[in-house]
Write an enzyme that holds these catalytic residues in place. Sequence first.
Site, PDB file in Angstrom:
ATOM      1  N   SER A   1       0.842  -1.201   0.000  1.00 36.58           N
ATOM      2  CA  SER A   1       0.000   0.000   0.000  1.00 36.58           C
ATOM      3  C   SER A   1       0.872   1.245   0.000  1.00 36.58           C
ATOM      4  O   SER A   1       1.994   1.240   0.546  1.00 36.58           O
ATOM      5  CB  SER A   1      -0.851  -0.030   1.274  1.00 36.58           C
ATOM      6  OG  SER A   1      -1.397   1.233   1.535  1.00 36.58           O
TER       7      SER A   1
ATOM      8  N   LYS B   1       2.309  -3.856   6.744  1.00 38.08           N
ATOM      9  CA  LYS B   1       2.693  -3.890   5.312  1.00 38.08           C
ATOM     10  C   LYS B   1       4.204  -3.699   5.168  1.00 38.08           C
ATOM     11  O   LYS B   1       4.853  -4.360   4.358  1.00 38.08           O
ATOM     12  CB  LYS B   1       1.957  -2.792   4.534  1.00 38.08           C
ATOM     13  CG  LYS B   1       0.458  -3.024   4.410  1.00 38.08           C
ATOM     14  CD  LYS B   1       0.140  -4.199   3.505  1.00 38.08           C
ATOM     15  CE  LYS B   1      -1.334  -4.501   3.422  1.00 38.08           C
ATOM     16  NZ  LYS B   1      -1.640  -5.779   2.771  1.00 38.08           N
TER      17      LYS B   1
ATOM     18  N   TYR C   1      -1.579  -1.074  10.821  1.00 40.09           N
ATOM     19  CA  TYR C   1      -1.838  -1.618   9.475  1.00 40.09           C
ATOM     20  C   TYR C   1      -0.635  -1.327   8.570  1.00 40.09           C
ATOM     21  O   TYR C   1      -0.091  -2.230   7.921  1.00 40.09           O
ATOM     22  CB  TYR C   1      -3.114  -0.989   8.883  1.00 40.09           C
ATOM     23  CG  TYR C   1      -3.281  -1.251   7.404  1.00 40.09           C
ATOM     24  CD1 TYR C   1      -3.547  -2.531   6.934  1.00 40.09           C
ATOM     25  CD2 TYR C   1      -3.150  -0.215   6.468  1.00 40.09           C
ATOM     26  CE1 TYR C   1      -3.683  -2.781   5.572  1.00 40.09           C
ATOM     27  CE2 TYR C   1      -3.284  -0.449   5.108  1.00 40.09           C
ATOM     28  CZ  TYR C   1      -3.545  -1.735   4.662  1.00 40.09           C
ATOM     29  OH  TYR C   1      -3.670  -1.980   3.313  1.00 40.09           O
TER      30      TYR C   1
HETATM   31  P1  NAD Z   1     -10.881  -7.297   1.111  1.00 39.56           P
HETATM   32  O1  NAD Z   1     -11.093  -7.289   2.584  1.00 39.56           O
HETATM   33  O2  NAD Z   1     -12.042  -7.099   0.218  1.00 39.56           O
HETATM   34  O3  NAD Z   1     -10.145  -8.651   0.682  1.00 39.56           O
HETATM   35  C1  NAD Z   1      -9.260  -9.340   1.536  1.00 39.56           C
HETATM   36  C2  NAD Z   1      -9.739 -10.787   1.602  1.00 39.56           C
HETATM   37  O4  NAD Z   1      -8.861 -11.519   2.464  1.00 39.56           O
HETATM   38  C3  NAD Z   1     -11.142 -10.917   2.184  1.00 39.56           C
HETATM   39  O5  NAD Z   1     -11.937 -11.684   1.286  1.00 39.56           O
HETATM   40  C4  NAD Z   1     -10.939 -11.658   3.515  1.00 39.56           C
HETATM   41  O6  NAD Z   1     -12.027 -12.524   3.796  1.00 39.56           O
HETATM   42  C5  NAD Z   1      -9.640 -12.388   3.270  1.00 39.56           C
HETATM   43  N1  NAD Z   1      -8.839 -12.657   4.475  1.00 39.56           N
HETATM   44  C6  NAD Z   1      -8.524 -11.804   5.466  1.00 39.56           C
HETATM   45  N2  NAD Z   1      -7.737 -12.419   6.369  1.00 39.56           N
HETATM   46  C7  NAD Z   1      -7.561 -13.689   5.934  1.00 39.56           C
HETATM   47  C8  NAD Z   1      -6.858 -14.807   6.416  1.00 39.56           C
HETATM   48  N3  NAD Z   1      -6.176 -14.754   7.569  1.00 39.56           N
HETATM   49  N4  NAD Z   1      -6.888 -15.960   5.712  1.00 39.56           N
HETATM   50  C9  NAD Z   1      -7.586 -16.039   4.545  1.00 39.56           C
HETATM   51  N5  NAD Z   1      -8.268 -15.013   4.025  1.00 39.56           N
HETATM   52  C10 NAD Z   1      -8.255 -13.846   4.706  1.00 39.56           C
HETATM   53  O7  NAD Z   1      -9.738  -6.200   0.810  1.00 39.56           O
HETATM   54  P2  NAD Z   1      -9.190  -5.671  -0.579  1.00 39.56           P
HETATM   55  O8  NAD Z   1      -9.552  -4.239  -0.683  1.00 39.56           O
HETATM   56  O9  NAD Z   1      -9.512  -6.604  -1.670  1.00 39.56           O
HETATM   57  O10 NAD Z   1      -7.635  -5.714  -0.251  1.00 39.56           O
HETATM   58  C11 NAD Z   1      -6.793  -6.781  -0.672  1.00 39.56           C
HETATM   59  C12 NAD Z   1      -5.374  -6.495  -0.196  1.00 39.56           C
HETATM   60  O11 NAD Z   1      -4.955  -5.238  -0.731  1.00 39.56           O
HETATM   61  C13 NAD Z   1      -5.239  -6.387   1.320  1.00 39.56           C
HETATM   62  O12 NAD Z   1      -4.026  -7.010   1.701  1.00 39.56           O
HETATM   63  C14 NAD Z   1      -5.161  -4.888   1.560  1.00 39.56           C
HETATM   64  O13 NAD Z   1      -4.405  -4.576   2.716  1.00 39.56           O
HETATM   65  C15 NAD Z   1      -4.447  -4.402   0.304  1.00 39.56           C
HETATM   66  N6  NAD Z   1      -4.734  -2.993  -0.006  1.00 39.56           N
HETATM   67  C16 NAD Z   1      -6.026  -2.578  -0.179  1.00 39.56           C
HETATM   68  C17 NAD Z   1      -6.293  -1.228  -0.425  1.00 39.56           C
HETATM   69  C18 NAD Z   1      -7.723  -0.741  -0.575  1.00 39.56           C
HETATM   70  O14 NAD Z   1      -7.948   0.463  -0.435  1.00 39.56           O
HETATM   71  N7  NAD Z   1      -8.681  -1.594  -0.874  1.00 39.56           N
HETATM   72  C19 NAD Z   1      -5.242  -0.302  -0.512  1.00 39.56           C
HETATM   73  C20 NAD Z   1      -3.941  -0.769  -0.368  1.00 39.56           C
HETATM   74  C21 NAD Z   1      -3.693  -2.119  -0.116  1.00 39.56           C
HETATM   75  N1  UFG Z   2     -12.991  11.295   3.142  1.00 40.20           N
HETATM   76  C1  UFG Z   2     -14.019  12.160   3.460  1.00 40.20           C
HETATM   77  N2  UFG Z   2     -15.183  11.624   3.941  1.00 40.20           N
HETATM   78  C2  UFG Z   2     -15.363  10.285   4.122  1.00 40.20           C
HETATM   79  C3  UFG Z   2     -14.292   9.405   3.793  1.00 40.20           C
HETATM   80  C4  UFG Z   2     -13.107   9.953   3.314  1.00 40.20           C
HETATM   81  O1  UFG Z   2     -13.883  13.373   3.312  1.00 40.20           O
HETATM   82  O2  UFG Z   2     -16.428   9.872   4.578  1.00 40.20           O
HETATM   83  C5  UFG Z   2     -11.743  11.853   2.577  1.00 40.20           C
HETATM   84  C6  UFG Z   2     -10.514  11.576   3.415  1.00 40.20           C
HETATM   85  O3  UFG Z   2     -10.346  12.556   4.411  1.00 40.20           O
HETATM   86  C7  UFG Z   2      -9.406  11.608   2.335  1.00 40.20           C
HETATM   87  C8  UFG Z   2     -10.119  11.050   1.096  1.00 40.20           C
HETATM   88  O4  UFG Z   2     -11.511  11.213   1.331  1.00 40.20           O
HETATM   89  O5  UFG Z   2      -9.039  12.936   2.069  1.00 40.20           O
HETATM   90  C9  UFG Z   2      -9.839   9.582   0.841  1.00 40.20           C
HETATM   91  O6  UFG Z   2     -10.115   8.844   2.024  1.00 40.20           O
HETATM   92  P1  UFG Z   2     -10.187   7.241   2.014  1.00 40.20           P
HETATM   93  O7  UFG Z   2     -10.533   6.814   3.410  1.00 40.20           O
HETATM   94  O8  UFG Z   2     -11.055   6.774   0.915  1.00 40.20           O
HETATM   95  O9  UFG Z   2      -8.693   6.797   1.640  1.00 40.20           O
HETATM   96  P2  UFG Z   2      -7.312   7.087   2.371  1.00 40.20           P
HETATM   97  O10 UFG Z   2      -6.430   7.748   1.371  1.00 40.20           O
HETATM   98  O11 UFG Z   2      -7.487   7.741   3.661  1.00 40.20           O
HETATM   99  O12 UFG Z   2      -6.818   5.588   2.701  1.00 40.20           O
HETATM  100  C10 UFG Z   2      -6.504   4.655   1.685  1.00 40.20           C
HETATM  101  C11 UFG Z   2      -6.733   3.231   2.207  1.00 40.20           C
HETATM  102  C12 UFG Z   2      -5.758   2.933   3.319  1.00 40.20           C
HETATM  103  C13 UFG Z   2      -4.352   3.236   2.893  1.00 40.20           C
HETATM  104  C14 UFG Z   2      -4.252   4.644   2.374  1.00 40.20           C
HETATM  105  C15 UFG Z   2      -2.896   4.967   1.839  1.00 40.20           C
HETATM  106  O13 UFG Z   2      -8.037   3.091   2.691  1.00 40.20           O
HETATM  107  O14 UFG Z   2      -5.839   1.551   3.616  1.00 40.20           O
HETATM  108  O15 UFG Z   2      -5.182   4.826   1.306  1.00 40.20           O
HETATM  109  O16 UFG Z   2      -2.632   4.190   0.733  1.00 40.20           O
HETATM  110  F1  UFG Z   2      -3.534   3.089   3.965  1.00 40.20           F
END
Ligand code: NAD
Ligand code: UFG
Length: 341
Positions: A124, A152, A148
């Site tokens: 991330s 990572k 978190y």
């Molecule tokens: P998500 O929660 O939709 O998908 C993660 C999946 O992993 C889920 O289906 C959950 O059931 C499964 N899971 C969790 N713990 C587990 C375990 N111990 N064993 C087996 N399965 C398990 O999330 P996502 O948005 O698809 O994210 C996928 C990956 O990308 C995550 O590692 C997350 O940290 C990373 N990531 C996501 C974002 C974002 O904004 N969505 C941003 C940066 C990184």
């Molecule tokens: N925001 C609002 N109102 C809301 C939700 C979000 O104004 O109800 C704003 C936040 O303040 C920020 C922007 O929208 O300015 C984006 O917020 P998000 O929560 O959608 O995303 P972030 O950038 O805060 O976080 C995301 C992932 C994290 C990751 C981070 C950095 O959710 O897991 O990007 O990569 F750590």
Amino acid sequence: MNILLTGGTGYIGSHTAVVLSQLGHKVVLFDNLSNSEETVLERLAQITKQQFPFFNGDVRDTDLLKNTLADNSIDAVIHFAGLKAVGESVAKPVDYYANNVQGTVSLLQAMQAQHIKTLVFSSSATVYGQPQYLPLDESHPTCATNPYGRSKLHIEEILNDVAISDPQWRITCLRYFNPVGAHESGLIGENPSGIPNNLMPYIAQVATRQRTELSIFGNDYPTPDGTGVRDYIHVMDLAEGHAAALNFLTQNLGWHAINIGTGKGYSVLEIARAFESVSGIKLPTIIAPRRAGDVAECYANPVKAKELLKWAARRSLNDMCASTWRFQQSAEKRENSWTHE
Ligand code: NAD
Ligand code: UFG
């Protein structure tokens, strides 16, 4: 290739399953369903016209993973499984280290036992901490500001040690920026349980009147309109980035960290306006205080991905909002039909 997706029924995993299967790979899904539902499998079958082998298990179950890798002749793994809510990680750090760090160590043990040494990891942009300069390139110093992010960062470091210990490993850490949007079918997308933490799913729920208004967290940031700026990337572009990363790893050994973003930032107000324009729905908004831990701006330098992976995001903000809206409406219809059954 035969590819195992841990966390494969989740938001990003399910979209990646579609892309990889359409490229002709055999895709196997492994998930403990802690944050996704088994019904995703039916919807994946509707989109791809094929059934994905699915294993319901926890990545900390090393023996189950070992058997799954062996029984399915897996060549490469994409490791999505993990917990991802920043606020929750502050309240429950042990759960985050157990799921994310311990889960990855267990996966590495299983992969080592089966001599499988190709891995793409879901990292991330949070590993950059407070940006010292923008756009963020991969040489920007790394720093964690919450458990978190620290999980990572630890995982990236563990993976680097593994690649140093054995030059046969091929590992890419993809540092995602802000994934949003859904598959064009509207059948799969992001459907958080409870109150969404992230902007786009929150907006989608305001549009369907599940939430009364959007709180904009701060309008006094040093950005063009005062609201926070992020690099939103369409989840299908992100999914294609994984296919490109696997392709890259067939030609390259070692450990690599690569940004997956568009290089362009949009403000909260720009996102809200774009969503209003595609949905035709006016979003009630209020200005709320800044959210703790938020940065003013965060966006990627995507050049390394272009050079190494031969990949760049191609979908627009309009595509991101339109696909989110389509998914939200169809998810609502599905939920209503279940409640009326
Ligand atoms: P998500 O929660 O939709 O998908 C993660 C999946 O992993 C889920 O289906 C959950 O059931 C499964 N899971 C969790 N713990 C587990 C375990 N111990 N064993 C087996 N399965 C398990 O999330 P996502 O948005 O698809 O994210 C996928 C990956 O990308 C995550 O590692 C997350 O940290 C990373 N990531 C996501 C974002 C974002 O904004 N969505 C941003 C940066 C990184
Ligand atoms: N925001 C609002 N109102 C809301 C939700 C979000 O104004 O109800 C704003 C936040 O303040 C920020 C922007 O929208 O300015 C984006 O917020 P998000 O929560 O959608 O995303 P972030 O950038 O805060 O976080 C995301 C992932 C994290 C990751 C981070 C950095 O959710 O897991 O990007 O990569 F750590």
